[in-house]
Write a protein that holds these residues in place. Structure first.
Motif, mmCIF file in Angstrom:
data_model
loop_
_atom_site.group_PDB
_atom_site.id
_atom_site.type_symbol
_atom_site.label_atom_id
_atom_site.label_comp_id
_atom_site.label_asym_id
_atom_site.label_seq_id
_atom_site.Cartn_x
_atom_site.Cartn_y
_atom_site.Cartn_z
ATOM 1 N N PHE A 1 7.069 -15.717 -1.832
ATOM 2 C CA PHE A 1 8.371 -14.740 -2.233
ATOM 3 C C PHE A 1 9.943 -14.508 -1.545
ATOM 4 O O PHE A 1 9.643 -14.054 -0.498
ATOM 5 C CB PHE A 1 7.368 -13.197 -2.486
ATOM 6 N N GLU A 2 10.403 -14.930 -2.175
ATOM 7 C CA GLU A 2 12.148 -14.498 -1.968
ATOM 8 C C GLU A 2 12.428 -13.651 -2.272
ATOM 9 O O GLU A 2 12.415 -14.085 -3.346
ATOM 10 C CB GLU A 2 12.814 -15.817 -1.619
ATOM 11 N N ALA A 3 12.362 -13.026 -1.309
ATOM 12 C CA ALA A 3 13.369 -11.093 -0.970
ATOM 13 C C ALA A 3 14.688 -11.444 -1.345
ATOM 14 O O ALA A 3 14.601 -11.941 -0.562
ATOM 15 C CB ALA A 3 12.737 -10.185 -0.981
ATOM 16 N N ASN A 4 15.494 -10.810 -2.589
ATOM 17 C CA ASN A 4 17.059 -10.170 -2.448
ATOM 18 C C ASN A 4 16.920 -9.370 -1.966
ATOM 19 O O ASN A 4 18.315 -9.394 -1.422
ATOM 20 C CB ASN A 4 17.651 -11.045 -3.809
ATOM 21 N N GLY A 5 16.585 -8.518 -1.068
ATOM 22 C CA GLY A 5 17.071 -7.306 -0.838
ATOM 23 C C GLY A 5 16.865 -6.584 -1.840
ATOM 24 O O GLY A 5 16.965 -4.862 -1.409
ATOM 25 N N PRO B 1 9.723 -16.007 -16.213
ATOM 26 C CA PRO B 1 9.263 -17.500 -15.633
ATOM 27 C C PRO B 1 10.398 -18.132 -15.691
ATOM 28 O O PRO B 1 11.155 -18.054 -16.737
ATOM 29 C CB PRO B 1 8.186 -18.390 -16.305
ATOM 30 N N SER B 2 10.766 -19.156 -15.377
ATOM 31 C CA SER B 2 12.046 -19.853 -15.276
ATOM 32 C C SER B 2 12.108 -21.147 -16.276
ATOM 33 O O SER B 2 13.029 -21.803 -16.799
ATOM 34 C CB SER B 2 12.965 -20.138 -14.282
ATOM 35 N N ALA B 3 10.602 -21.573 -16.127
ATOM 36 C CA ALA B 3 10.542 -22.463 -16.860
ATOM 37 C C ALA B 3 10.676 -21.794 -18.771
ATOM 38 O O ALA B 3 9.919 -20.834 -18.701
ATOM 39 C CB ALA B 3 9.112 -23.234 -17.114
ATOM 40 N N GLN B 4 10.883 -22.920 -19.899
ATOM 41 C CA GLN B 4 11.652 -22.642 -20.741
ATOM 42 C C GLN B 4 10.780 -22.623 -21.399
ATOM 43 O O GLN B 4 9.532 -23.748 -22.202
ATOM 44 C CB GLN B 4 12.376 -23.500 -21.307
ATOM 45 N N PRO B 5 9.436 -21.329 -22.226
ATOM 46 C CA PRO B 5 8.210 -21.707 -22.851
ATOM 47 C C PRO B 5 8.555 -22.430 -24.091
ATOM 48 O O PRO B 5 9.907 -22.673 -25.517
ATOM 49 C CB PRO B 5 7.831 -20.290 -23.347
ATOM 50 N N VAL B 6 7.120 -23.127 -24.705
ATOM 51 C CA VAL B 6 7.487 -23.976 -25.529
ATOM 52 C C VAL B 6 6.103 -23.206 -26.365
ATOM 53 O O VAL B 6 4.809 -23.845 -25.685
ATOM 54 C CB VAL B 6 7.494 -25.723 -25.372
ATOM 55 N N ALA B 7 6.887 -23.248 -27.544
ATOM 56 C CA ALA B 7 4.941 -22.880 -28.133
ATOM 57 C C ALA B 7 4.790 -24.624 -29.088
ATOM 58 O O ALA B 7 4.966 -25.293 -29.501
ATOM 59 C CB ALA B 7 5.931 -21.998 -29.702
ATOM 60 N N TRP C 1 9.097 -18.271 -10.414
ATOM 61 C CA TRP C 1 8.826 -16.472 -11.680
ATOM 62 C C TRP C 1 10.452 -15.336 -11.238
ATOM 63 O O TRP C 1 10.275 -15.398 -9.612
ATOM 64 C CB TRP C 1 7.975 -16.082 -11.347
ATOM 65 N N THR C 2 10.772 -15.436 -11.639
ATOM 66 C CA THR C 2 12.238 -13.497 -11.278
ATOM 67 C C THR C 2 10.866 -12.326 -11.432
ATOM 68 O O THR C 2 10.359 -11.883 -12.567
ATOM 69 C CB THR C 2 13.129 -13.745 -12.223
ATOM 70 N N LEU C 3 10.894 -12.258 -9.760
ATOM 71 C CA LEU C 3 10.097 -10.052 -10.660
ATOM 72 C C LEU C 3 11.243 -9.557 -10.941
ATOM 73 O O LEU C 3 12.130 -9.128 -9.742
ATOM 74 C CB LEU C 3 9.702 -10.431 -8.694
ATOM 75 N N VAL C 4 10.779 -8.793 -12.038
ATOM 76 C CA VAL C 4 11.572 -7.647 -11.818
ATOM 77 C C VAL C 4 10.807 -6.303 -12.640
ATOM 78 O O VAL C 4 9.284 -6.129 -12.431
ATOM 79 C CB VAL C 4 11.553 -7.675 -13.707
ATOM 80 N N ILE D 1 8.368 -17.816 -5.959
ATOM 81 C CA ILE D 1 8.129 -19.771 -5.839
ATOM 82 C C ILE D 1 6.641 -20.397 -5.392
ATOM 83 O O ILE D 1 6.403 -20.319 -4.180
ATOM 84 C CB ILE D 1 9.330 -20.617 -4.736
ATOM 85 N N VAL D 2 6.154 -21.824 -6.514
ATOM 86 C CA VAL D 2 4.717 -21.725 -6.257
ATOM 87 C C VAL D 2 5.405 -22.768 -6.054
ATOM 88 O O VAL D 2 5.408 -23.878 -6.548
ATOM 89 C CB VAL D 2 4.115 -21.480 -7.093
ATOM 90 N N GLN D 3 4.524 -23.156 -4.305
ATOM 91 C CA GLN D 3 4.814 -24.699 -4.083
ATOM 92 C C GLN D 3 3.873 -25.169 -4.361
ATOM 93 O O GLN D 3 3.814 -26.994 -4.149
ATOM 94 C CB GLN D 3 5.139 -24.495 -2.563
ATOM 95 N N ALA D 4 2.378 -25.148 -4.294
ATOM 96 C CA ALA D 4 1.227 -25.830 -4.418
ATOM 97 C C ALA D 4 -0.068 -25.441 -5.223
ATOM 98 O O ALA D 4 0.329 -23.662 -4.874
ATOM 99 C CB ALA D 4 0.611 -26.391 -2.600
ATOM 100 N N ILE D 5 -0.636 -26.161 -5.553
ATOM 101 C CA ILE D 5 -2.013 -25.728 -6.342
ATOM 102 C C ILE D 5 -2.893 -26.485 -5.611
ATOM 103 O O ILE D 5 -2.784 -27.234 -5.057
ATOM 104 C CB ILE D 5 -1.837 -26.115 -8.121
ATOM 105 N N GLU D 6 -4.580 -25.766 -5.465
ATOM 106 C CA GLU D 6 -5.048 -26.139 -5.125
ATOM 107 C C GLU D 6 -6.560 -25.515 -5.684
ATOM 108 O O GLU D 6 -6.233 -24.577 -6.259
ATOM 109 C CB GLU D 6 -5.461 -25.130 -3.660
ATOM 110 N N PRO D 7 -7.937 -26.189 -5.899
ATOM 111 C CA PRO D 7 -9.155 -26.160 -6.564
ATOM 112 C C PRO D 7 -9.434 -24.942 -5.692
ATOM 113 O O PRO D 7 -9.024 -24.217 -4.709
ATOM 114 C CB PRO D 7 -10.213 -27.199 -5.467
ATOM 115 N N GLU D 8 -9.922 -24.259 -7.056
ATOM 116 C CA GLU D 8 -10.135 -23.006 -6.894
ATOM 117 C C GLU D 8 -11.923 -22.768 -5.579
ATOM 118 O O GLU D 8 -11.364 -22.385 -3.992
ATOM 119 C CB GLU D 8 -11.081 -22.375 -7.908
ATOM 120 N N ALA D 9 -12.548 -23.440 -5.553
ATOM 121 C CA ALA D 9 -13.685 -23.198 -4.488
ATOM 122 C C ALA D 9 -12.842 -23.231 -3.291
ATOM 123 O O ALA D 9 -14.253 -23.355 -2.732
ATOM 124 C CB ALA D 9 -14.451 -24.822 -5.176
#
Ligand code: HEM
Length: 352
Positions: free
Chosen positions: A75-79, A220-226, A255-258, A288-296
């Protein structure tokens, strides 16, 4: 004087019985005040048991939001958050996060395309050991107003009585609002395209002791596609995990935290009611999500995303949900960790 008609043992027992009676009376008064004698009292065990699908719970797994996948990042805080809260993770800088994308179902066999609500569990850690845990969902409001009503909803939706849901909906008009959202809101094909909302309200306290009631959202910064639901139904049962594991290879996800600040009169105790759109909204940083890891075998498996685990500067409000959630999540956590043999950390899962 000791009576010749009472044995020494009985003499010693007299005061003991009195003490036991007094202690018992206090315990009974406490239990009564706490509502333990009321058959309708909502207990964590009752709530968690109610979530179980017809075939029983998936041992070793979460009792709700059972399907999920871990992620790590920062999480990158802007202050800007420091004007509202003295939480250490609002000071400008980068803080490690461990999170989990998930689906709001207790059925581990549910196909992703059949689950309407998607969620995210998130832990942000600050130096010194403080952590902020939150579990959010993508709907803009909750289906019902109170923890008791959620229990009623879970029971009604699992009931064999064909009229159970109709009766429940009649007594809980807020459910129609949620139903309208579920019917009309677009579905997307990715966890990356969803917003995640706290829905519950919390109290932020600044370094100057100013307090505000707030809710938060990750946008999300990704544009949602229906994607039409019948198109999603053709995808693999676990397509969301597969998609996010593939997408991360193209780079980090943001993602922006608002933080949204309540005004007097806003329904701070009722997550089924949205606050007006024009409320002050402060952008406090970026997840900022940098890595996906298996849950188990990933780091989120053994985290309890209890929404009352909060750092200095964030506290609970008059919203009754977080306390109810905390006790239910703990019950679920206790069960699933005791059953760890059924879900060993070495289980190979979706390979990121
Ligand atoms: C009284 C109301 C609620 C109850 C009883 C409840 C119950 C539960 C339970 C038992 C779990 C599994 C916890 C674990 O084993 O770690 C869970 C997970 C979760 N809940 Fe709730 N919940 C409630 C309200 C909410 C609300 C209001 C939200 C969103 C705003 C929410 C979002 C989530 C999410 C995202 C997870 C998954 C977290 C993770 O990945 O570990 N819940 N819930």
């Amino acid at each position: 004087m000791i009576s010749p008609y009472r044995s020494p043992a009985r003499v010693a027992l007299g005061p003991m019985v009195l003490i036991a009676l007094v202690v018992g009376a206090f315990a009974a008064a406490f239990a009564y005040t706490a509502g333990w004698f009321l058959p309708e009292r909502l207990t964590p065990n009752k709530v968690v048991d109610a979530f179980a699908p017809p075939g029983g719970p998936a041992l070793g797994h979460r009792r709700n939001h059972v399907k999920g996948i871990c992620f790590t990042g920062i999480f990158e805080a802007n202050g800007a958050g420091s004007s509202l809260s003295e939480a250490p993770m609002f000071r400008p800088g980068q803080y490690p996060v461990i999170g989990r994308f998930n689906l709001a179902t207790a059925d581990i066999k549910a196909a992703d395309a059949t689950v309407r609500v998607r969620g995210m569990g998130l832990q942000i850690a600050a130096p010194g050991g403080q952590v902020w845990r939150t579990a959010m969902i993508d709907s803009p409001f909750f289906p019902v107003s109170t923890p008791q009503a959620l229990y009623g909803l879970v029971v009604a939706s699992g009931s064999k009585d064909p009229d159970a849901m109709k009766t429940f909906a009649g007594a809980h008009p807020e459910l129609a609002h949620f139903g309208a959202w579920a019917q009309s809101a677009p579905w997307t094909g990715s966890y990356a395209e969803e917003p995640y909302n706290s829905l519950n309200s919390f109290v932020f306290t600044s370094a100057s002791r100013a307090t505000n009631v707030v809710r938060w959202s990750l946008l999300p910064s990704a544009q949602p596609v229906a994607v039409p639901p019948d198109e999603l139904a053709k995808r693999a049962p676990d397509f969301l995990e597969q998609e996010i594991a593939k997408r991360i290879k193209g780079g980090p996800l943001r993602w922006t935290l608002v933080i949204k600040v309540a005004e007097p009169g806003d329904p701070t105790a009722d997550p089924s009611q949205e606050w007006p759109q024009n409320r002050r909204a402060v952008d406090v940083g970026t997840l900022i999500v940098q890595a996906i890891e298996p849950e188990a075998s990933g780091p989120c498996r053994d985290i309890n995303y209890d929404p009352t685990v909060l750092p200095t500067g964030i506290g609970t409000s008059n919203d009754p949900f977080p306390a109810a959630r905390s006790s239910a999540y703990r019950r679920s956590y206790d069960l699933r960790t005791a059953e760890a043999a059924h879900y060993p950390a070495t289980t190979p899962e979706a390979t990121p």
